[in-house]
Every structure is written in structure tokens, then in C-alpha cells.
Design an enzyme around this catalytic site. Structure first.
Site, PDB file in Angstrom:
ATOM      1  N   LYS A  66      50.007 -13.790  18.691  1.00 58.77           N
ATOM      2  CA  LYS A  66      50.764 -12.655  17.959  1.00 58.77           C
ATOM      3  C   LYS A  66      49.998 -11.334  17.725  1.00 58.77           C
ATOM      4  O   LYS A  66      50.563 -10.069  17.742  1.00 58.77           O
ATOM      5  CB  LYS A  66      51.693 -13.124  16.717  1.00 58.77           C
ATOM      6  CG  LYS A  66      52.529 -14.090  16.627  1.00 58.77           C
ATOM      7  CD  LYS A  66      53.294 -14.554  15.519  1.00 58.77           C
ATOM      8  CE  LYS A  66      54.065 -15.438  16.024  1.00 58.77           C
ATOM      9  NZ  LYS A  66      54.805 -16.124  14.950  1.00 58.77           N
ATOM     10  N   ASP A 102      59.439 -12.386  11.808  1.00 57.39           N
ATOM     11  CA  ASP A 102      59.307 -13.554  11.026  1.00 57.39           C
ATOM     12  C   ASP A 102      59.411 -13.479   9.572  1.00 57.39           C
ATOM     13  O   ASP A 102      59.767 -14.345   9.014  1.00 57.39           O
ATOM     14  CB  ASP A 102      57.650 -14.046  11.222  1.00 57.39           C
ATOM     15  CG  ASP A 102      57.326 -14.735  12.613  1.00 57.39           C
ATOM     16  OD1 ASP A 102      58.251 -15.116  12.960  1.00 57.39           O
ATOM     17  OD2 ASP A 102      55.988 -14.715  12.934  1.00 57.39           O
ATOM     18  N   ALA A 131      51.594 -15.581  11.902  1.00 58.07           N
ATOM     19  CA  ALA A 131      52.813 -15.836  11.221  1.00 58.07           C
ATOM     20  C   ALA A 131      52.524 -15.149   9.594  1.00 58.07           C
ATOM     21  O   ALA A 131      53.312 -14.536   8.899  1.00 58.07           O
ATOM     22  CB  ALA A 131      52.767 -17.386  10.979  1.00 58.07           C
ATOM     23  N   THR A 153      39.171 -20.196   7.421  1.00 59.54           N
ATOM     24  CA  THR A 153      37.911 -19.188   7.631  1.00 59.54           C
ATOM     25  C   THR A 153      38.405 -17.951   6.498  1.00 59.54           C
ATOM     26  O   THR A 153      39.303 -17.322   6.812  1.00 59.54           O
ATOM     27  CB  THR A 153      38.160 -18.595   9.057  1.00 59.54           C
ATOM     28  OG1 THR A 153      38.376 -19.751   9.761  1.00 59.54           O
ATOM     29  CG2 THR A 153      36.945 -17.667   9.429  1.00 59.54           C
ATOM     30  N   MET A 215      55.891 -24.099   7.463  1.00 58.77           N
ATOM     31  CA  MET A 215      56.309 -23.270   8.503  1.00 58.77           C
ATOM     32  C   MET A 215      56.618 -23.772   9.983  1.00 58.77           C
ATOM     33  O   MET A 215      57.570 -23.470  10.387  1.00 58.77           O
ATOM     34  CB  MET A 215      55.543 -22.033   8.701  1.00 58.77           C
ATOM     35  CG  MET A 215      55.845 -20.674   7.934  1.00 58.77           C
ATOM     36  SD  MET A 215      54.950 -19.390   8.743  1.00 58.77           S
ATOM     37  CE  MET A 215      54.783 -18.378   7.328  1.00 58.77           C
TER      38      MET A 215
END
Ligand code: NDP
Length: 274
Positions: A66, A102, A131, A153, A215
Site C-alpha cells: 500500500k 480501507d 491498513a 516495530t 482485520m
């Protein structure tokens, strides 16, 4: 002439987008073909270019591309710019227009389909990939009490929250600090469930009456959803979000917002959540 669309991702075989767009096409009488395109890890741009050169009119983009799609677009919508991520590309002769559906998909599913209001709620999002970027702006627009972003992270969570530095109710939370906090809506936006990995969220995080929203879809009760159930939360997977974000992409491409309920019910038959 049959219009060509695709979903580009890696992996992509699990994607239900082709079935959804085929159902929307049948509903609206639009002649289209929608295929899955597996791009190699560093091959998003080449895959998109080839599809476009072969007559592709647009593409959805799924993990992990994305951000690559955002970089590839020559123009982006304001919601894609806010997110720094694109899941819907529209091609014409000279331009690549990038948008992000989204967030609309998630909010419509949570608020309208599940009837779970976001206003005033404490929201935790685990994961800081494409996302998460896409859903934060639309979630903030629903006026939650707070959105906390946690990620394996942590620097990636910090980068996202930095995009909203003028907004007071969004924070980064370290995984190590989660045990001291509770949330009303807990969204698993990590890719951990793709591999049936254990969630990074402790059970104590689920407040009474909370919603555990995975999700990922099509994996049944994932370890995250099982944890949510054990903690007494209501559970939902991302199938409704998937159908709603697809309807928004369909609207961008064809100018019609298709009905989603029957398509969702049909898909649920082959991807039960029990
Ligand atoms: P990205 O690849 O962009 O990001 C993946 C995220 O998951 C990163 O934050 C990564 O952490 C984290 N992660 C990966 N593996 C693990 C693990 N084993 N344990 C903990 N964290 C992990 O993916 P996307 O953001 O595009 O997608 C995330 C999920 O959301 C996917 O499952 C995808 O299928 C789903 N999704 C569903 C949609 C729907 O319509 N229902 C729409 C969009 C996405 P790190 O930064 O540390 O690497």
C-alpha cells in the site's frame, strides 16, 4: 468491452476481492473482469505497469504494497494523502489516481453493520502497516476518546502518529505498557493471523463490553479472536470491512455504490466465524 481490474498483493491467493467485484458487477450490469496478481516482494511497480499496459483500468492493492502504491500514484485523494497509503488505483492514459477506501470500509462495518459506535471509545490498533495508515483518519473522524497505536516495530507506530501530530487524541503505546491499559475497541491490524501467530496483545487489555476486531478475514476464529472471546469481548473479523471497502472502490471506478448485505451474507457461508 470488458473492463479489466485486479488485486495486486503478496500473498494474494486468499483474496476474496475477485468474487466481491464479480457479484457487484452482476448486481449493476457492468461488464468487467477482476483478477488476482501476485507481485514479487520488490516488484509492485513492474506488476502494476504491465497490467496497465495490457489494458487494466484500475487495481486494488493489498499487503505489503500500500505504501508502494502511494509512491506509484501520480495524484492522490486527500484521504490517501493523510494515510500515506493507497489501496485503490485508477488508471487513465496519463495519470494514476490513488485513493484509500480501507477506513470507510472499517467504519461502515463497525458502526453501521455491527452497530458498535466509535464515538467516545478507547481504541487500540495493533499493527502499523498500510491498513493501519488507511483507517486512522476515518476512525478519528468518529471522535473516539483516544486511538493508541501499538506495533512490534515501535518506530513505525511513531511515524504514523507523527502524521497526526496536531491531533491530541492519538498516541503510541509500547507493547510492554499494554498490561496497564484497557480499551473498548481493539483492532488487530497486524499480519500475524496470516500465519496463525499469537497476538501481541495481553488479555487484560479488553475492557468490559469491548469489541475485538480482526482485520484479517477467512481464517475463522484466529488466536486474536479466541483471546478476545476468552476476555468476554464481542468479536468480528474483517469480512464486512472487505466488502465495504470494495463497494467504495467500485463507486470510484464505476460511479455506483453497490448493495453490500447480500454479498457479505454469501461470502460468510464459506468463511464462517464460529
Ligand atoms: P503490512 O504488511 O503493511 O503491515 C503488517 C503489520 O503486521 C506490521 O505492523 C507488522 O509489524 C505486523 N506484523 C506482521 N507479522 C507480525 C507478527 N508475527 N507479530 C506481530 N506483528 C506482526 O500489512 P497491512 O497493514 O496491509 O495488513 C495488515 C492486516 O490487515 C493483514 O492481515 C491484512 O489482510 C488485513 N487487512 C484487511 C482488510 C479488510 O478489508 N478486511 C484491509 C486491509 C488489510 P512490523 O512493523 O513490526 O513488521
Amino acid at each position: 468491452m470488458t473492463l479489466r481490474y485486479a488485486i495486486i498483493g503478496n500473498p494474494v491467493a486468499h483474496s476474496k476481492s475477485p468474487e466481491i467485484h464479480a457479484a457487484f458487477a452482476a448486481q449493476t450490469g457492468i461488464d468487467l473482469r477482476y483478477e488476482r496478481l501476485l507481485a514479487p516482494p520488490n516488484g509492485f511497480r513492474a506488476t502494476a505497469e504491465e497490467f496497465r499496459a495490457n489494458g487494466g483500468r484500475g487495481a486494488n492493492v493489498t499487503l505489503p504494497f500500500k505504501l508502494d502504491a502511494f509512491a506509484y500514484a501520480t495524484e492522490v485523494s486527500s484521504r490517501a494523502r493523510d494515510a500515506g497509503a493507497v489501496n485503490t488505483l485508477t488508471f487513465d492514459a496519463t495519470r494514476v489516481f490513488g485513493d484509500n477506501t480501507d477506513g470507510v470500509g472499517l467504519v461502515k462495518d463497525m458502526r453501521d453493520n455491527l452497530g458498535f459506535a466509535i464515538a467516545g471509545k478507547r481504541v487500540l490498533i495493533a499493527g502499523a502497516g498500510g491498513a493501519t495508515r488507511g483507517v486512522i483518519g476515518p476512525l478519528l473522524a468518529e471522535a473516539p476518546a483516544v486511538i493508541a497505536v501499538a506495533n512490534r516495530t515501535i518506530s513505525k507506530a511513531e511515524q504514523i502518529v507523527q502524521l497526526y501530530r496536531l491531533v491530541s487524541n492519538i498516541i503510541v503505546i509500547a507493547l510492554a505498557d499494554l498490561p496497564g491499559h484497557q480499551f473498548d475497541i481493539i483492532i488487530n491490524a497486524t499480519a500475524a493471523s496470516l500465519k496463525d501467530d499469537l497476538p501481541i496483545i495481553p488479555r487484560s487489555t479488553f475492557a468490559e463490553g469491548s469489541l475485538a476486531y480482526e482485520m484479517m478475514y477467512g481464517k475463522g476464529v484466529t488466536p486474536f479472536l479466541a483471546l478476545g472471546r476468552q476476555a468476554g469481548a464481542s468479536v468480528a473479523d474483517g469480512l464486512g470491512m472487505l466488502v465495504e471497502q470494495a463497494a467504495e472502490s467500485f463507486l470510484i471506478w464505476h460511479g455506483i455504490r453497490p448493495h453490500t448485505e447480500a454479498v457479505f451474507r454469501q461470502l460468510r457461508l464459506s468463511a464462517p466465524l464460529n
